[in-house]
Design an enzyme around this catalytic site. Structure first.
Site, PDB file in Angstrom:
ATOM      1  N   GLU A 172      26.984   1.851 -31.477  1.00  0.00           N
ATOM      2  CA  GLU A 172      26.217   1.112 -30.478  1.00  0.00           C
ATOM      3  C   GLU A 172      27.164   0.480 -29.451  1.00  0.00           C
ATOM      4  O   GLU A 172      28.167  -0.140 -29.825  1.00  0.00           O
ATOM      5  CB  GLU A 172      25.400   0.025 -31.183  1.00  0.00           C
ATOM      6  CG  GLU A 172      24.553  -0.832 -30.278  1.00  0.00           C
ATOM      7  CD  GLU A 172      23.795  -1.902 -31.050  1.00  0.00           C
ATOM      8  OE1 GLU A 172      22.845  -2.471 -30.485  1.00  0.00           O
ATOM      9  OE2 GLU A 172      24.166  -2.150 -32.221  1.00  0.00           O
ATOM     10  N   LYS A 228      17.211   0.286 -26.600  1.00  0.00           N
ATOM     11  CA  LYS A 228      16.971  -0.373 -27.880  1.00  0.00           C
ATOM     12  C   LYS A 228      15.631  -1.098 -27.853  1.00  0.00           C
ATOM     13  O   LYS A 228      15.288  -1.763 -26.876  1.00  0.00           O
ATOM     14  CB  LYS A 228      18.104  -1.359 -28.169  1.00  0.00           C
ATOM     15  CG  LYS A 228      18.113  -1.949 -29.571  1.00  0.00           C
ATOM     16  CD  LYS A 228      19.389  -2.748 -29.801  1.00  0.00           C
ATOM     17  CE  LYS A 228      19.509  -3.292 -31.218  1.00  0.00           C
ATOM     18  NZ  LYS A 228      20.795  -3.988 -31.437  1.00  0.00           N
ATOM     19  N   CYS A 278      20.621   0.320 -34.030  1.00  0.00           N
ATOM     20  CA  CYS A 278      20.906  -0.772 -34.957  1.00  0.00           C
ATOM     21  C   CYS A 278      19.670  -1.489 -35.485  1.00  0.00           C
ATOM     22  O   CYS A 278      19.016  -1.029 -36.400  1.00  0.00           O
ATOM     23  CB  CYS A 278      21.870  -1.765 -34.297  1.00  0.00           C
ATOM     24  SG  CYS A 278      22.699  -2.830 -35.517  1.00  0.00           S
TER      25      CYS A 278
END
Length: 680
Positions: free
Chosen positions: A54, A123, A179
Site C-alpha cells: 500500500e 481504498k 489494507c
C-alpha cells in the site's frame, strides 16, 4: 503452438506473487527503482500477477507530506517509471500511490501491465483509530464523483468495483482492495468474489504488533475460504518510518482456507513470495456449493454494478516445461505429519464407532456378525465393532466373528484371523466353506468339480458368495446384524463381487474410508494400545501382509507363483487413492490428474523415494478411468448404509455420488488417451 504437458499454465494454474521492496519514505524515485527491479525478477519467474504494498511508491508513513504537491507529482513520475518497465513484461502488477482526483486525494492501487494502465482502485475503508488517521489525508472510495480518470495519458476506469478478467484464461479474474478493506465486517472483496473474481489482491501497510501476524494469517485464510478464492496480501516493510510504528513486511498467499505461502518478517532485503493457484479447484467449489450461488442471486443487483476490464494473462513459453511450485499430498486422505495423522485417525475411528453404536441402538439388535479374513478391511471393521460394544457396555462376545477358509486361504491369514479374534475377546468360530463351494460348483457343472484346475471368475465368486450367504444366515439365526468390511477404494475400482461381503451387508463402517487410510487406522489402533497390548503383534503382522483376495490356489510346485496380488490387478492403492481423490473431490479430468500425479509421484517430485515413471502413472490412471467410469457404477448404486467420514467424499448414492449405471466412459477415456506416452 504446441502446449507442453508439464507447463502449469496449460492446466489452469496461475502463478501469483506478493512483493515487498525496500522502501524510502517520501522517495518515490528510489521506490520505483525497487519496484521495477522486483517486477522484472518476478516476470523472469513466469509470475502472472504481482501485488506490491500500500502506497509503496511514496511510502505509507509520509503523514502530512501526502498533501505536498511535490510528493504527489514525484509519485506520478514513479508510476510512469514502473509503467515503462512493464512494457516488455507479461506480469500484471498492482502498485500503490497517492492520487489526486478532482481536488480530493485518494489512497489508490494502480493495475498495470505491458505499458498499459488497466484501472485505478481507491481504498474504501480508511482507518481512523489508534496510530491510524488516514481520513486526515485521504478521501474514501465512495467520495469520488467520477468513474474514470486520465492517468499518464490514458483514460482508465476508477472505482472499487472493478474486476480484471483474463481473456486467455477464463478462470482468472482479479479484484483489488487495500489494507483496512479486508478488516471490515464485509470487505469489498466479498462482493467481488460473488461477481466472479477468483484471485483477490490486497495492498497493505499493516504495522507490526505483538500477535498481529497470527491474526493476519487467520484473516487471509478465512477471507479466501469464505470467498472460495485465492487471496494475495503484501504489507509495508523495512524502510517505513519508525516514528510511532514498526513494519514487518508480512506477505501472505491463501487459497480457499489454506495458507500456501508467507514471507519472512522483518527482512532487510527486498523480498517476494509466490504460489501457484489452482483455478480449477476454485471454480469447482463455486459450482458445487449451492450457498455461493444463492449469495450471487441475493446480491445480484449490487453485483451488476461491477465493471470489467480485460487483459492477457498468460506468459510466453507455453510450449516449454514450467513445473508446478505447489505442495501436493501424495496421500490426500492421510495427513503427512504424525500429529495431524493421529488426530485424523482418532476422529475417523470415533465417527465409525458412533455410527455403528447408533445403528445398533436404533435396530434394537445387540449382536454383530463379522467375517474375518486376516486382511486389513475386516481387521479394521472388527476393531470398530469391539469399540462399539465397549461403548454400549455389551460383552465383546456379542461379536460373532467367523473365519471361513476357502480353496486359497493361506495359513498366514487364517492364523492372523484367529489370533485377532482371540485377542479382542469376541466369539470366534471357523466355518470351512470348501464343501459348500464344491457342491455349488458341482451344481453348476463347473470344470473344477470334475478335477480340472479352472480358476475363473465363477470359481472365485462362488467362494465369495458362500461366505456372504453364511454370514446373512448366521445373522438371521442369532438375531444379529452383518457388519460390512469393503472400503472406498474397492468401491471406486469395482473391486468387489456384487452382492457379497465386500459389497453387501446390513451396515458397513468402512465404505467411505480409502485403503491408504485403513492402513493408517489399523496402525494407529495398534500403536495407541486401543485393542490391548496382546493385539499389537497380530495387527503389525496384518499390516505387513500382501493385499490379496486369496481366491485362487497357489501352485503346488511354486507356492508363490500364483499368489493373487490385488495391486498387481488394479494398480498400487497409493496411486489409485490419489487418482480417486482428484476425480471424486475436485472433478478433475484424467489429463489434469496425470499432471498432478507427475508432480506428486514422478521422478521430479519433491519426495524422491517411491517414485513412478510417467508410463507407470499413465497406465495406472488408465486402470482407474476404465474401472471407475466404465461398468462399476451398478455396484455403487445399491451399497448399504455407511457413515461418511471425510470431505474427500463417499460413493454412496445417497451422498456425494449419483451417477447412471449405464453411462458411457468415452469422454474420460478420450481425455486419458491424450496424455502423452513420453514426455519431451
Amino acid at each position: 503452438m504446441a502446449m507442453h504437458f508439464l507447463n502449469l499454465y496449460n492446466h489452469d494454474f496461475v502463478r501469483v506473487a506478493a512483493a515487498v521492496p525496500l522502501c524510502r519514505v517520501a522517495d518515490p524515485q528510489h521506490n520505483a527503482e525497487q519496484t521495477a527491479a522486483l517486477l522484472r525478477e518476478l516476470a523472469a519467474q513466469s509470475v502472472a500477477v504481482a501485488v506490491f504494498p500500500e502506497l509503496g511508491l511514496s511510502g505509507y508513513s509520509c503523514e502530512d507530506l501526502f498533501q505536498q504537491q511535490a510528493l504527489q507529482q514525484a509519485s506520478l513520475d514513479a508510476l510512469a517509471q514502473v509503467l515503462q518497465a512493464s512494457r516488455e513484461l507479461s506480469t500484471l502488477a498492482v502498485v500503490g500511490l497517492p492520487l489526486r482526483v478532482q481536488q480530493r486525494l485518494f489512497n489508490v492501487a494502480v493495475v498495470l501491465q505491458r505499458g498499459r494502465v488497466l484501472g485505478v482502485v481507491p481504498k474504501s475503508y480508511l482507518p481512523n483509530y489508534g496510530e491510524f488517521y488516514e481520513p486526515r489525508q485521504f478521501a474514501a472510495a465512495d467520495h469520488a464523483l467520477v468513474d474514470e480518470v486520465e492517468l499518464l495519458g490514458q483514460r482508465v476506469l476508477f472505482g472499487s468495483q472493478l474486476v480484471f478478467e483474463a481473456q486467455d484464461q477464463p478462470l482468472l479474474s482479479l479484484h483489488v482492495e487495500l489494507c483496512e478493506d479486508v478488516w471490515a465486517p464485509i470487505p469489498p472483496s466479498s462482493f467481488a468474489a460473488l461477481a466472479g473474481a477468483t484471485v483477490l489482491l490486497n495492498l497493505s501497510a499493516s504495522n507490526a504488533l505483538v500477535g498481529k501476524a497470527a491474526y493476519r494469517r487467520q484473516l487471509v485464510a478465512q477471507q479466501s475460504a469464505r470467498c472460495l478464492a485465492a487471496y494475495v496480501y503484501s504489507a509495508a516493510g523495512a524502510g517505513e518510518s519508525s516514528t510511532d510504528a514498526a513494519w514487518d513486511g508480512h506477505a501472505l498467499i491463501g487459497e480457499n482456507g489454506a495458507l500456501l505461502a508467507q514471507s519472512e518478517r522483518f527482512a532487510d532485503e527486498p523480498a517476494w513470495i509466490s504460489a501457484d493457484i489452482d483455478l480449477q479447484r476454485l471454480a469447482h467449489e463455486r459450482a458445487r456449493l449451492s450457498s455461493y450461488g444463492e449469495a450471487v442471486r441475493i446480491h445480484a443487483a449490487q453485483l451488476r454494478q461491477f465493471r470489467r476490464v480485460s487483459f492477457q494473462a498468460l506468459p510466453q513459453g507455453l510450449d516449454q516445461a514450467l513445473p508446478l511450485h505447489r505442495a501436493l499430498d501424495r496421500h490426500p486422505y492421510v495427513p503427512a505429519d504424525d500429529a495431524s495423522r493421529d488426530e485424523r485417525c482418532e476422529e475417523v475411528f470415533h465417527i465409525q464407532v458412533q455410527a455403528l453404536v447408533q445403528r445398533l441402538r436404533s435396530s434394537g439388535l445387540q449382536k454383530l456378525v463379522v467375517g474375518v479374513s486376516g486382511g486389513l478391511d475386516s481387521t479394521h471393521a472388527l476393531l470398530v465393532a469391539a469399540q462399539a460394544m465397549d461403548k454400549l457396555k455389551l460383552p465383546r462376545s456379542h461379536i460373532l466373528a467367523y473365519t471361513m477358509p476357502g480353496f486359497a486361504t493361506s495359513e498366514r491369514t487364517r492364523d492372523q484371523a484367529w489370533r485377532l479374534m482371540q485377542c479382542l475377546g469376541c466369539s470366534a468360530e471357523e466355518i470351512d466353506i470348501k464343501p459348500s463351494c464344491t457342491q455349488m460348483l458341482q451344481d453348476l457343472r463347473h470344470p473344477f468339480a470334475q478335477g480340472q484346475a479352472q480358476y475363473d471368475v465363477t470359481f472365485e465368486n462362488v467362494q465369495a458368495g458362500q461366505r456372504t450367504s453364511h454370514l446373512f444366515r448366521l445373522a438371521n439365526h442369532h438375531g444379529a446384524m452383518v457388519l460390512g468390511t469393503g472400503d472406498l477404494s474397492e468401491l471406486a475400482l469395482g473391486w468387489c463381487t456384487y452382492g457379497v461381503g465386500d459389497h453387501m451387508s446390513h451396515y458397513n463402517v468402512n465404505a467411505s474410508v480409502p485403503k491408504t487410510l485403513i492402513r493408517y487406522l489399523v496402525r494407529w489402533v495398534a500403536e495407541t494400545g486401543r485393542a490391548g497390548a496382546a493385539a499389537r503383534a497380530v495387527l503389525e503382522d496384518i499390516l505387513n501382509t500382501e493385499i490379496s483376495p486369496e481366491l485362487v490356489p497357489a501352485s503346488a510346485a511354486d507356492p508363490q507363483a500364483a499368489l493373487q496380488s490385488t495391486e498387481a490387478a488394479v494398480g498400487p492403492y497409493e496411486l489409485q487413492d490419489f487418482n480417486l481423490y482428484q476425480a471424486l473431490r475436485w472433478g478433475y479430468a484424467p489429463r489434469r490428474i496425470a499432471f498432478l500425479a507427475w508432480h506428486a509421484w514422478g521422478p521430479g517430485s519433491a519426495v524422491q523415494e517411491g517414485t513412478y515413471s510417467h508410463a507407470q502413472l499413465k497406465s495406472v490412471l488408465g486402470i482407474f478411468v476404465r474401472r471407475f467410469y466404465q461398468g462399476s457404477q451398478f455396484k455403487r448404486s445399491c451399497v448399504p448404509n455407511a457413515p461418511k467420514v471425510g470431505s474427500g467424499g463417499s460413493l454412496s448414492p445417497r451422498g456425494d455420488w449419483r451417477a447412471p449405471s449405464d453411462a458411457s466412459a468415452r469422454t474420460w477415456l478420450d481425455d486419458w488417451a491424450q496424455i502423452p506416452d513420453h514426455l519431451p
